[in-house]
Enzyme design. Structure first.
Site, short mmCIF file in Angstrom:
data_model
loop_
_atom_site.label_atom_id
_atom_site.label_comp_id
_atom_site.label_asym_id
_atom_site.label_seq_id
_atom_site.Cartn_x
_atom_site.Cartn_y
_atom_site.Cartn_z
N PRO A 2 -17.46 2.13 40.88
CA PRO A 2 -18.39 1.60 39.70
C PRO A 2 -18.70 -0.16 39.15
O PRO A 2 -18.33 -0.88 39.39
CB PRO A 2 -16.84 1.63 37.61
CG PRO A 2 -15.68 2.32 38.80
CD PRO A 2 -15.76 1.95 40.52
N GLU A 3 -20.30 0.24 38.93
CA GLU A 3 -21.20 -1.19 38.79
C GLU A 3 -21.39 -1.24 37.42
O GLU A 3 -20.49 -0.90 36.40
CB GLU A 3 -22.32 -0.67 39.97
CG GLU A 3 -21.91 -0.65 40.82
CD GLU A 3 -21.72 -1.22 42.48
OE1 GLU A 3 -21.43 -2.77 41.51
OE2 GLU A 3 -21.26 -1.59 43.17
#
Length: 271
Positions: A2-3
């Site tokens: 997850p960014e």
């Protein structure tokens, strides 16, 4: 992994279901995460009312009275809303149960994420104190990139992925922003002009804002806090498209490795 857009999407998704609500139960099924779950988590959270969720880089901050929890999703983690009675699945490690029956449920197959108390405040916690500005804030612009890049031989893509320069520009978004700005990711950061850095800063803001608006990027099993998939991947111009034709000029996109990460670019559109 997850960014920043995925973490921001998670924050926005879970906030309406848990903010300003009292915690009535905490269930920890697995304490051995990247940072062991604090031994006092259960006793300290019960009876507390959660304040307004915040995000710093890829960390979520949960204010609880005089203290704050720091939550990181790691490589494969997610925070989702469940309801009392929903049976936990494998790798559902932590449940925070709120009045009214909502559950903030942490799922992490690889266990590279963590939940921990913030040490002091954002400015003093060693995990946050050295971070650069948020990319969508006024503190981030082309002037900053140009100033910090002077004399730097590292590739410009590696440079903008440095969290001390700016937070949250992960591989996907760096690749897309450099394409939008027309900059070869291999070019030394110190050889990029101010004009180009100003264009790149705008591209970074545009790409990240678009990803957030569309709910993040669908990679592997990412879903938002409410269980919805991300859709930004449908609009990727270069990331993951090595060997395919450039959407702008038709040339076959090239792929290389920079900083141990795959980098796709167009030799005509990016110079």
């Amino acid at each position: 992994m997850p960014e920043l857009p995925e973490v921001e999407t998670t924050r926005r998704g879970i906030a309406p279901h848990v903010e300003r609500r009292e915690i009535v139960e905490v269930i920890v099924r697995q304490r051995s995460l990247r940072v062991p779950v604090p031994g006092d988590l259960e006793s300290s959270l019960i009876g507390q009312r959660l304040g307004e969720l915040a995000r710093r880089a890829k960390y979520l901050l949960l204010p609880l009275g005089e203290r704050k929890l720091l939550w990181h999703l790691g490589m494969s983690g997610s925070l989702r809303i469940a309801r009392v009675g929903d049976q936990p699945k494998k790798h559902d490690h932590v449940d925070v149960v709120f009045e009214g029956g909502n559950i903030l449920r942490y799922h992490d197959p690889r266990r590279f994420g963590f939940v921990d108390w913030l040490a002091g405040d954002v400015a003093s916690d060693v995990r946050l104190s050295r971070l650069g500005p948020e990319p969508l804030s006024p503190d981030f612009d082309g002037q900053r990139l140009y100033r910090l890049s002077r004399g730097r031989r590292a590739a410009v893509k590696t440079f903008i992925m440095d969290n001390a320069v700016v937070v949250g520009v992960g591989n996907i978004y760096a690749t897309e922003a450099l394409f939008m700005a027309g900059i070869d990711p291999r070019r030394a950061a110190g050889r990029v002009s101010l004009e180009r850095f100003e264009r790149l800063a705008v591209a970074i803001k545009t790409v990240l804002a678009s990803a957030i608006a569309q709910g993040g990027t669908t990679l592997r099993d990412f879903v938002s806090g409410t269980g919805e998939p991300g859709y930004f991947a449908q609009r990727l111009n270069v990331y993951g498209r090595g060997g395919e034709p450039c959407r702008h000029c038709g040339l076959e996109l090239r792929q290389t490795v920079l900083g141990q990460r795959a980098s796709v670019f167009c030799a005509i559109c990016q110079t």
